[in-house]
Design a protein around this motif. Structure first.
Motif, PDB file in Angstrom:
ATOM      1  N   ILE A   1       5.745   4.391 -11.571  1.00 40.97           N
ATOM      2  CA  ILE A   1       5.194   3.687 -10.421  1.00 40.97           C
ATOM      3  C   ILE A   1       4.096   2.760 -10.909  1.00 40.97           C
ATOM      4  O   ILE A   1       3.182   3.172 -11.624  1.00 40.97           O
ATOM      5  N   SER A   2       4.206   1.507 -10.518  1.00 38.18           N
ATOM      6  CA  SER A   2       3.215   0.500 -10.894  1.00 38.18           C
ATOM      7  C   SER A   2       2.874  -0.314  -9.656  1.00 38.18           C
ATOM      8  O   SER A   2       3.768  -0.833  -8.980  1.00 38.18           O
ATOM      9  N   ASP A   3       1.596  -0.402  -9.341  1.00 37.67           N
ATOM     10  CA  ASP A   3       1.137  -1.167  -8.178  1.00 37.67           C
ATOM     11  C   ASP A   3       1.856  -0.760  -6.900  1.00 37.67           C
ATOM     12  O   ASP A   3       2.236  -1.593  -6.081  1.00 37.67           O
ATOM     13  N   GLY A   4       2.055   0.540  -6.738  1.00 38.00           N
ATOM     14  CA  GLY A   4       2.605   1.039  -5.481  1.00 38.00           C
ATOM     15  C   GLY A   4       4.100   0.928  -5.317  1.00 38.00           C
ATOM     16  O   GLY A   4       4.624   1.156  -4.232  1.00 38.00           O
ATOM     17  N   LYS A   5       4.820   0.585  -6.394  1.00 37.94           N
ATOM     18  CA  LYS A   5       6.277   0.490  -6.330  1.00 37.94           C
ATOM     19  C   LYS A   5       6.895   1.154  -7.555  1.00 37.94           C
ATOM     20  O   LYS A   5       6.252   1.260  -8.600  1.00 37.94           O
TER      21      LYS A   5
ATOM     22  N   ASP B   1      12.175   4.706   1.896  1.00 38.88           N
ATOM     23  CA  ASP B   1      12.645   3.357   2.193  1.00 38.88           C
ATOM     24  C   ASP B   1      11.463   2.473   2.587  1.00 38.88           C
ATOM     25  O   ASP B   1      10.948   2.548   3.691  1.00 38.88           O
ATOM     26  N   GLY B   2      11.009   1.661   1.621  1.00 38.43           N
ATOM     27  CA  GLY B   2       9.933   0.713   1.897  1.00 38.43           C
ATOM     28  C   GLY B   2       8.627   1.344   2.293  1.00 38.43           C
ATOM     29  O   GLY B   2       7.925   0.838   3.182  1.00 38.43           O
ATOM     30  N   LEU B   3       8.237   2.442   1.624  1.00 43.34           N
ATOM     31  CA  LEU B   3       7.013   3.146   2.013  1.00 43.34           C
ATOM     32  C   LEU B   3       5.765   2.324   1.705  1.00 43.34           C
ATOM     33  O   LEU B   3       5.594   1.803   0.603  1.00 43.34           O
ATOM     34  N   VAL B   4       4.911   2.235   2.697  1.00 44.51           N
ATOM     35  CA  VAL B   4       3.617   1.559   2.561  1.00 44.51           C
ATOM     36  C   VAL B   4       2.537   2.537   2.992  1.00 44.51           C
ATOM     37  O   VAL B   4       2.684   3.246   3.989  1.00 44.51           O
ATOM     38  N   LYS B   5       1.469   2.608   2.206  1.00 45.83           N
ATOM     39  CA  LYS B   5       0.324   3.422   2.594  1.00 45.83           C
ATOM     40  C   LYS B   5      -0.951   2.629   2.364  1.00 45.83           C
ATOM     41  O   LYS B   5      -1.235   2.189   1.248  1.00 45.83           O
TER      42      LYS B   5
ATOM     43  N   GLY C   1      -4.287   5.706  -9.840  1.00 44.05           N
ATOM     44  CA  GLY C   1      -4.368   4.763  -8.733  1.00 44.05           C
ATOM     45  C   GLY C   1      -3.090   4.015  -8.440  1.00 44.05           C
ATOM     46  O   GLY C   1      -3.058   3.146  -7.567  1.00 44.05           O
ATOM     47  N   SER C   2      -2.011   4.369  -9.150  1.00 46.09           N
ATOM     48  CA  SER C   2      -0.741   3.648  -8.944  1.00 46.09           C
ATOM     49  C   SER C   2       0.003   4.111  -7.696  1.00 46.09           C
ATOM     50  O   SER C   2       0.935   3.445  -7.247  1.00 46.09           O
ATOM     51  N   GLY C   3      -0.376   5.264  -7.140  1.00 42.35           N
ATOM     52  CA  GLY C   3       0.280   5.757  -5.929  1.00 42.35           C
ATOM     53  C   GLY C   3       1.088   7.026  -6.125  1.00 42.35           C
ATOM     54  O   GLY C   3       1.767   7.474  -5.195  1.00 42.35           O
TER      55      GLY C   3
ATOM     56  N   ASP D   1     -15.440  -1.124   4.931  1.00 41.27           N
ATOM     57  CA  ASP D   1     -15.464  -2.560   4.660  1.00 41.27           C
ATOM     58  C   ASP D   1     -14.250  -3.092   3.899  1.00 41.27           C
ATOM     59  O   ASP D   1     -14.201  -4.267   3.568  1.00 41.27           O
ATOM     60  N   LYS D   2     -13.270  -2.225   3.617  1.00 42.62           N
ATOM     61  CA  LYS D   2     -12.112  -2.731   2.885  1.00 42.62           C
ATOM     62  C   LYS D   2     -10.879  -1.863   3.118  1.00 42.62           C
ATOM     63  O   LYS D   2     -10.969  -0.750   3.632  1.00 42.62           O
ATOM     64  N   LYS D   3      -9.741  -2.431   2.730  1.00 38.81           N
ATOM     65  CA  LYS D   3      -8.480  -1.719   2.798  1.00 38.81           C
ATOM     66  C   LYS D   3      -7.903  -1.588   1.385  1.00 38.81           C
ATOM     67  O   LYS D   3      -7.959  -2.529   0.602  1.00 38.81           O
ATOM     68  N   VAL D   4      -7.363  -0.415   1.087  1.00 38.26           N
ATOM     69  CA  VAL D   4      -6.742  -0.166  -0.209  1.00 38.26           C
ATOM     70  C   VAL D   4      -5.272   0.171   0.014  1.00 38.26           C
ATOM     71  O   VAL D   4      -4.953   1.099   0.766  1.00 38.26           O
ATOM     72  N   MET D   5      -4.378  -0.583  -0.628  1.00 35.43           N
ATOM     73  CA  MET D   5      -2.948  -0.341  -0.477  1.00 35.43           C
ATOM     74  C   MET D   5      -2.475   0.525  -1.639  1.00 35.43           C
ATOM     75  O   MET D   5      -2.400   0.080  -2.779  1.00 35.43           O
ATOM     76  N   ALA D   6      -2.155   1.785  -1.352  1.00 31.23           N
ATOM     77  CA  ALA D   6      -1.722   2.719  -2.386  1.00 31.23           C
ATOM     78  C   ALA D   6      -0.235   2.575  -2.697  1.00 31.23           C
ATOM     79  O   ALA D   6       0.179   2.682  -3.846  1.00 31.23           O
ATOM     80  N   LEU D   7       0.575   2.355  -1.666  1.00 32.67           N
ATOM     81  CA  LEU D   7       2.009   2.111  -1.840  1.00 32.67           C
ATOM     82  C   LEU D   7       2.356   0.789  -1.185  1.00 32.67           C
ATOM     83  O   LEU D   7       1.905   0.501  -0.083  1.00 32.67           O
ATOM     84  N   GLU D   8       3.195   0.007  -1.870  1.00 36.46           N
ATOM     85  CA  GLU D   8       3.496  -1.350  -1.404  1.00 36.46           C
ATOM     86  C   GLU D   8       4.999  -1.558  -1.252  1.00 36.46           C
ATOM     87  O   GLU D   8       5.605  -2.350  -1.953  1.00 36.46           O
TER      88      GLU D   8
END
Length: 292
Positions: free
Chosen positions: A234-238, A5-9, A41-43, A15-22
């Motif tokens: 899964i595309s762009d973490g969703k 349910d709405g997983l974010v990772k 890299g899609s998650g 120096d940066k943040k990478v969002m694997a799941l959105e």
């Protein structure tokens, strides 16, 4: 049942943040055989690691049989990974100890389990008998597993003496040694030929149907993906789209909990849409999306 349910990772580096799941939403029914596909890299692997208890979400809730596993203590998480899930990795080095025989690799998992459940007392005269009985039971069950994956004749070989396909079948036996409810496979056919991939699929199918094990396979093998109950992209973490085995010609676009639609690059290209804006109309009970 597995419910995401709405997983974010979010992974943080210096120096940066990478969002694997959105904000990924996904439900996997008990006993389902599911394939997860998507670009590198899609998650996909991040999702698998979360279900396996190897990583925790930055936000969102992951429940297994109604329990939020992010609330587990360290000891509870160890028991979850040991008893509830089994892993099959693409590289045999992550599945098998190179210095143990195939049989010993399968038995090793059971030995870890026994060591966590048994308490040996220095003055317990029956402890030795208990250990010996466990060892006998372990060997008997390990041989059954190797027979099930077609490797009983290779039980005394080291992993290096097996072919790539045989190593993967040995890895599946190891993953089943703790009698898991959920089997997680990350690119299990990525390093084998087509014939061996078919053999591995048939083994997964047998385990799923005969034992009722929930199986989630992350794969780039579209032939394998097309043979499972359901395939999610899964595309762009969703989760973007789904395909069902019973309707192989249909690809379903998934609405998230905010009623948003994730369109794939292939869909946009086929529709000739290059802008970040589209026109949406309702015609005869259907949503029609077109370029402006």
């Amino acid at each position: 049942m597995i419910n995401c349910d709405g997983l974010v990772k979010i992974y943080e580096t210096d120096d940066k943040k990478v969002m694997a799941l959105e904000g990924l939403d996904l439900t996997v029914e008990t006993g389902e055989m599911l394939a997860v596909i998507g670009k590198s890299g899609s998650g996909k692997s991040t999702l698998l690691n979360m279900i396996g208890g190897l990583e925790t979400p930055t936000a969102g809730v992951l429940t297994i049989d109604g329990k939020d596993i992010s609330t587990y203590s360290e000891a509870e998480m160890v028991r979850y990974r040991r008893n509830k899930v089994g892993f099959v990795w693409q590289k045999s080095a992550k599945n098998l100890f190179p210095y143990l025989t195939v049989l010993q690799n399968v038995e090793a998992v059971m030995m870890f389990e026994n060591s966590s459940n048994l308490k040996y007392g220095a003055h317990d005269e029956n402890s030795g008998k208990h250990v010996n009985r466990c060892r006998d039971n372990n060997k008997s069950y390990a041989l059954k597993l190797l027979n099930a994956v077609g490797l009983q004749e290779h039980k005394d070989k080291l992993p290096a003496q097996l072919s790539g396909g045989e190593q993967q079948r040995a890895a599946i036996a190891v993953a089943l040694a703790n009698k898991p409810d959920i089997l997680l496979a990350d690119e299990p056919t990525g390093a084998v030929d087509t014939r061996t991939a078919d053999t591995i699929y048939e083994l997964f199918h047998k385990l799923n149907k005969e034992l009722g094990i929930t199986i989630i396979i992350v794969t780039h093998d579209m032939a394998l993906a097309g043979r499972v109950d359901r395939t999610v992209l899964i595309s762009d973490g969703k989760v973007s789209t789904e395909k069902l085995k019973k309707h192989p010609a249909m690809e379903y676009t998934v609405l998230d909990k905010a009623h948003r639609i994730k369109l794939t690059d292939e869909m946009l290209e086929a529709a000739g849409i290059e802008s970040n804006k589209v026109r949406v109309d309702v015609q005869d009970g259907r949503l029609v999306i077109s370029r402006i």
